[in-house]
Design an enzyme around this catalytic site. Structure first.
Site, PDB file in Angstrom:
ATOM      1  N   HIS A   1       0.854  -1.308  -0.092  1.00 34.70           N
ATOM      2  CA  HIS A   1      -0.116  -0.242  -0.152  1.00 34.70           C
ATOM      3  C   HIS A   1       0.915   1.241  -0.050  1.00 34.70           C
ATOM      4  O   HIS A   1       1.618   1.451   0.866  1.00 34.70           O
ATOM      5  CB  HIS A   1      -0.630  -0.537   1.305  1.00 34.70           C
ATOM      6  CG  HIS A   1      -1.761  -1.325   1.224  1.00 34.70           C
ATOM      7  ND1 HIS A   1      -3.123  -1.150   0.118  1.00 34.70           N
ATOM      8  CD2 HIS A   1      -1.536  -2.853   1.440  1.00 34.70           C
ATOM      9  CE1 HIS A   1      -3.282  -1.899   0.533  1.00 34.70           C
ATOM     10  NE2 HIS A   1      -2.842  -2.809   1.594  1.00 34.70           N
ATOM     11  N   LEU A   2       0.822   2.157  -0.981  1.00 33.45           N
ATOM     12  CA  LEU A   2       1.362   3.575  -1.174  1.00 33.45           C
ATOM     13  C   LEU A   2       1.138   4.418  -1.037  1.00 33.45           C
ATOM     14  O   LEU A   2       1.322   5.490  -0.363  1.00 33.45           O
ATOM     15  CB  LEU A   2       1.918   3.443  -2.881  1.00 33.45           C
ATOM     16  CG  LEU A   2       2.919   2.479  -3.281  1.00 33.45           C
ATOM     17  CD1 LEU A   2       3.524   2.623  -4.402  1.00 33.45           C
ATOM     18  CD2 LEU A   2       3.655   2.004  -1.776  1.00 33.45           C
ATOM     19  N   ARG A   3      -0.494   4.416  -0.807  1.00 35.32           N
ATOM     20  CA  ARG A   3      -1.367   5.673  -0.462  1.00 35.32           C
ATOM     21  C   ARG A   3      -1.488   6.410  -0.888  1.00 35.32           C
ATOM     22  O   ARG A   3      -2.156   7.598  -0.893  1.00 35.32           O
ATOM     23  CB  ARG A   3      -0.549   5.757   1.032  1.00 35.32           C
ATOM     24  CG  ARG A   3      -0.429   4.626   2.213  1.00 35.32           C
ATOM     25  CD  ARG A   3      -1.791   4.197   2.448  1.00 35.32           C
ATOM     26  NE  ARG A   3      -1.972   3.629   3.444  1.00 35.32           N
ATOM     27  CZ  ARG A   3      -2.806   2.302   4.180  1.00 35.32           C
ATOM     28  NH1 ARG A   3      -3.229   2.165   3.087  1.00 35.32           N
ATOM     29  NH2 ARG A   3      -2.559   1.303   4.947  1.00 35.32           N
TER      30      ARG A   3
ATOM     31  N   HIS B   1      -3.046 -12.293   1.417  1.00 31.17           N
ATOM     32  CA  HIS B   1      -2.964 -12.523   3.205  1.00 31.17           C
ATOM     33  C   HIS B   1      -3.547 -14.121   4.148  1.00 31.17           C
ATOM     34  O   HIS B   1      -4.685 -13.771   5.267  1.00 31.17           O
ATOM     35  CB  HIS B   1      -2.769 -11.516   3.899  1.00 31.17           C
ATOM     36  CG  HIS B   1      -3.669 -10.771   3.844  1.00 31.17           C
ATOM     37  ND1 HIS B   1      -5.938 -11.113   3.283  1.00 31.17           N
ATOM     38  CD2 HIS B   1      -3.907  -8.995   3.132  1.00 31.17           C
ATOM     39  CE1 HIS B   1      -5.701 -10.545   2.962  1.00 31.17           C
ATOM     40  NE2 HIS B   1      -5.712  -9.149   2.870  1.00 31.17           N
TER      41      HIS B   1
ATOM     42  N   ASN C   1      -5.413  -6.313   9.774  1.00 26.57           N
ATOM     43  CA  ASN C   1      -6.667  -7.623   8.977  1.00 26.57           C
ATOM     44  C   ASN C   1      -5.830  -8.095   7.474  1.00 26.57           C
ATOM     45  O   ASN C   1      -5.539  -7.660   6.963  1.00 26.57           O
ATOM     46  CB  ASN C   1      -7.273  -5.928   8.367  1.00 26.57           C
ATOM     47  CG  ASN C   1      -9.041  -6.988   7.915  1.00 26.57           C
ATOM     48  OD1 ASN C   1      -9.364  -7.900   8.210  1.00 26.57           O
ATOM     49  ND2 ASN C   1      -9.835  -5.836   7.558  1.00 26.57           N
TER      50      ASN C   1
ATOM     51  N   ASP D   1       2.164  -6.688   2.321  1.00 27.91           N
ATOM     52  CA  ASP D   1       1.041  -6.048   2.811  1.00 27.91           C
ATOM     53  C   ASP D   1       1.028  -4.285   3.387  1.00 27.91           C
ATOM     54  O   ASP D   1       0.802  -4.911   5.156  1.00 27.91           O
ATOM     55  CB  ASP D   1      -0.386  -7.483   4.235  1.00 27.91           C
ATOM     56  CG  ASP D   1      -1.032  -6.705   3.526  1.00 27.91           C
ATOM     57  OD1 ASP D   1      -1.849  -5.344   3.128  1.00 27.91           O
ATOM     58  OD2 ASP D   1      -2.674  -6.565   5.135  1.00 27.91           O
TER      59      ASP D   1
END
Lengths: 433, 318
Positions: A59-61, A231, A277, A304
């Site tokens: 996740h690079l946001r 995941h 999560n 993740d």
């Protein structure tokens, strides 16, 4: 123009020693005798060379949450962790559900140039699980998207999931599922079991993951599609994937480093750095996931990597965000849990963290053999240089590592992307960065 | 003892010390002047992120009887609902100078975070955190049980007694606190609830379980029967409801006159309040001579005086 580099006496895949001669972005030779003049010579004795790591799950946001991470800081963190390519998840703001957004991410990754940033596309518009996003447009865009996921959200509607599985066959795409039955996990905070019972935190039952994986494997078999499970975290999830593979279903699966090291016991103390999560599970599940990696049921290791600013992690558990960073600690965790315990070889690590993810995600030029004529995408590891994780000592903009204070047995000392040094450990300045 | 966060943290000696101190406090409350000078100059903040007039008043009375200055800080809307964060609230209170913070919060673990994150110097008393713990409630329950049944125990604790908790165990901080404390004090605990209102993992708890009140009355010699409050919202939510209807709850778990009559003659009836009369407990039971529900309230003040005293007064003499 990048200078030629010669790494002498380095152990390829932790096996025989060789010299790696890098010139013009490729592995030019495996003998220092062929070194071109003016090459930087580096002593690689004691180091292990792996094909450059590929993270199928980052996740690079950016766009939207640049306070947590940007493509630049995330790329730097990835390079520091030994990665040469990352798969950027679609849950940005706006969501990567159009050709425009995926191209923006892809272009920004190229501008930064530290790792190859390949965006996934969302399966459904806005990750809402209501209708398909324009998957074909994303596939045909410059970003060349091949994998689609609503990661963070589950594509829970079985009809929509079926359509998505079928539709992406048009362009040899694949759906990656975040397996979480939303009804079984309303308000869920951590793994449902003895620890959640004692802490009074709403439980996230294992069956919420397992039931979706089982359903998706059956759907994929029915429509003859591929399905990738993100995941996975429970013993029965591993069993179900193993069963699917034994039936010949085209199912692949991912495990994260945190799910093979940490357990739900970490939630005691309510430190939200351990909130993730799917949640951290009990030791029996952790061991089953490790066993799934060892026996080949699980195909890839994905970080993740999920950056969050301090303010989203330092309050009450229920108010804190799910997720933990992991790009710079993944190889250390894998070495600690699986290599140093004798369960995996470095060649297995190359498969799980480079070759298989590159093949799964269809990243051309990645996960290739360490052989003459191949792209010089290389991760150099010093398996004996131990270090203790300091959550503040990361290139990521966020500090929400769950591994703070834990000793990692080995260090990524160099990362090379198409012949260019993208990371050189201070103790290994010889890479000439 | 710096904080009181969970009854799981209390040793038997510590728990008995609190109960013994509460007994001394209760005695002082029979004097003509009930106010003690013990905490003069100390500031106690009641930090309530969740409405609870009863618990707040109980703590307020306890602190005032010890001559502490009391500030009521009712922070409606926690960071869960985008209000001020727990951290900023804590830093604010710290800056104003508080010796003890009594916190009630809807999030499990909030009291522990407040106590252990380095935001404040003072002591923290958990006055209820989510579905986790409510230690002073368990202490006042143990205090009440000991007062009535102490001579039936073969120790200064509650050894040999059987305490039965009935109702929504899954969501109950009162139950979690009581299970730890009662076990520490030697009592044996029986839980009565439908499987939907028991947590996964209950098999790891030191308890015995029954699913209906009749089953429990048949199987166990009950010394104290604690009826828990059932939240009405647990019955709504369609498919996510935890049981079918209020009527069915009463049928299987309610304490009515017939079940009341089946209890041993010495058994006491407890309820943490507020009661849903006619749902988990009938008026006959609530108002019967064996009900100690009103006394629980006054014991609550004595127990909270003891806790505040032990946390804030240091080794000062009573």
């Amino acid at each position: 123009m990048t200078k030629p580099i010669v790494i002498t006496g380095v152990s390829l895949y932790g096996e025989e020693a060789a010299d790696i001669v890098i010139a013009k972005g490729e592995i030019a030779s495996l003998s220092a005798a062929d070194a071109p003049s003016g090459a930087v010579i580096v002593d690689g004795s004691g180091l292990v060379a792996l094909p450059g790591l590929v993270d199928p799950h980052t996740h690079l946001r950016e766009p939207g949450r640049e306070d947590a991470e940007t493509i630049e800081t995330g790329s730097r963190s990835a390079a520091a962790g030994g990665y040469v390519a990352v798969h950027a998840m679609a849950n940005t703001t706006p969501v990567a559900d159009t050709a425009g957004v995926v191209e923006q991410v892809w272009r920004r990754g190229r501008e930064v140039g530290l790792v190859d940033v390949f965006p996934l596309g969302a399966v459904t518009v806005g990750l809402k699980g209501e209708r398909l996003a324009e998957l074909g447009a994303m596939a045909q865009s410059d970003a060349h998207v091949r994998m689609f996921s609503d990661d963070g959200m589950c594509v829970s509607d079985p009809v929509l999931m079926r359509r998505a599985l079928e539709y992406v066959k048009t362009f040899d795409g694949i759906i990656a599922q975040h397996a979480q039955d939303p009804r079984l996990t309303e308000g869920s905070q951590m793994h449902e079991g003895a620890v959640s019972a004692s802490l009074g935190l709403a439980g996230w039952p294992a069956v919420a993951e397992e039931s979706i994986i089982a359903r998706d494997i059956l759907l994929a078999e029915h429509v003859g599609s591929r399905i990738h499970v993100l995941h996975l975290s429970t013993a029965r999830s591993v069993d179900i994937v193993r069963w699917g593979k034994s039936r010949g279903v085209k199912v692949t699966a991912e495990a994260t480093p945190h799910h093979i090291l940490l357990t739900d016991e970490s939630a005691r103390g309510y430190d939200a750095r351990f909130k993730v999560n799917p949640p951290l599970r009990p030791e029996s599940d952790v061991e089953a996931v490790r066993a799934g990696l060892v026996d080949g049921t699980i195909d890839v290791i994905g970080t993740d990597h999920a950056p969050h600013p301090d303010e989203d992690k330092d309050g009450e558990w229920a108010a804190s965000a799910f997720g933990m960073i992991g790009l710079e600690t993944s190889l250390g965790v894998v070495q600690k849990t699986l290599v140093d315990t004798g369960r995996l070889t470095w060649r297995d690590v190359a498969r799980l963290m480079s070759e298989a993810p590159a093949r799964l995600c269809q990243f051309e030029g990645h996960g290739r053999p360490l052989a003459v004529g191949e792209p010089a995408n290389i991760t150099l590891v010093d398996p004996k240089r131990a270090w203790v994780v300091d959550p503040r000592g990361t290139a990521s903009r966020s500090h929400n590592s769950p591994f703070g204070g834990i000793e990692m047995p080995g260090t990524v000392v160099g990362t090379i992307l198409r012949g260019a040094v993208t990371h050189a450990h201070p103790a290994f300045g010889g890479l000439g960065k | 003892m710096k904080h009181l966060l969970s009854t799981a943290d209390l040793t038997r000696d510590e728990a008995l010390h609190i109960l013994d101190t509460a007994q001394e406090m209760a005695k002082t409350q029979e004097r003509e002047v009930r106010k003690l000078p013990t905490l003069r100059g100390k500031t106690v903040v009641n930090l309530f992120f969740e409405d609870s007039t009863r618990t707040r008043i109980s703590f307020e009375v306890a602190a005032k009887r010890l001559s502490a200055d009391v500030i009521n800080f009712s922070a409606k809307g926690s960071s869960v609902s985008k209000g001020e964060s727990l951290k900023d609230t804590a830093l604010t209170l710290e800056a104003m100078g508080s010796d003890g913070i009594v916190i009630r919060h809807s999030a499990s673990g909030a009291a522990e975070r407040l106590a252990t994150s380095g935001w404040i110097q003072g002591s923290v008393v958990n006055a209820g955190d989510g579905t986790h713990q409510h230690p002073t409630q368990a202490l006042l329950d143990a205090f009440t049980i000991r007062r009535h049944l102490g001579e039936r125990s073969d120790s200064t604790g509650l050894d040999g007694l059987t305490v039965t908790l009935v109702g929504d165990i899954l969501h109950s901080r009162v139950a979690r606190s009581n299970i730890h404390l009662l076990t520490t004090l030697g009592a044996s605990v029986v839980l009565v609830a439908p499987p939907t209102l028991l947590p996964i993992g209950v098999e790891t708890w030191p308890v015995r379980v029954a699913h209906t009140l009749d089953e429990a009355l048949d199987a166990f010699d009950i010394d104290a029967l604690m009826m828990l409050r059932i939240q009405l919202e647990r019955m709504s939510g369609g498919g996510a409801a935890f049981f079918p209807s209020p009527a069915e709850y009463s049928r299987l778990l309610g304490l009515d006159a017939a079940r009341l009559a089946r209890l041993p003659s010495h058994a006491i009836i407890m309820h943490p309040g507020p009661m849903n009369r006619g749902l988990e407990i009938s008026a006959e039971a609530a108002d019967s001579p064996r009900s100690v529900i009103v006394e629980q309230v006054s014991n609550g003040v004595a127990v909270r005086m003891a806790v505040l005293y032990l946390l804030l007064a240091g080794e000062a003499e009573l």
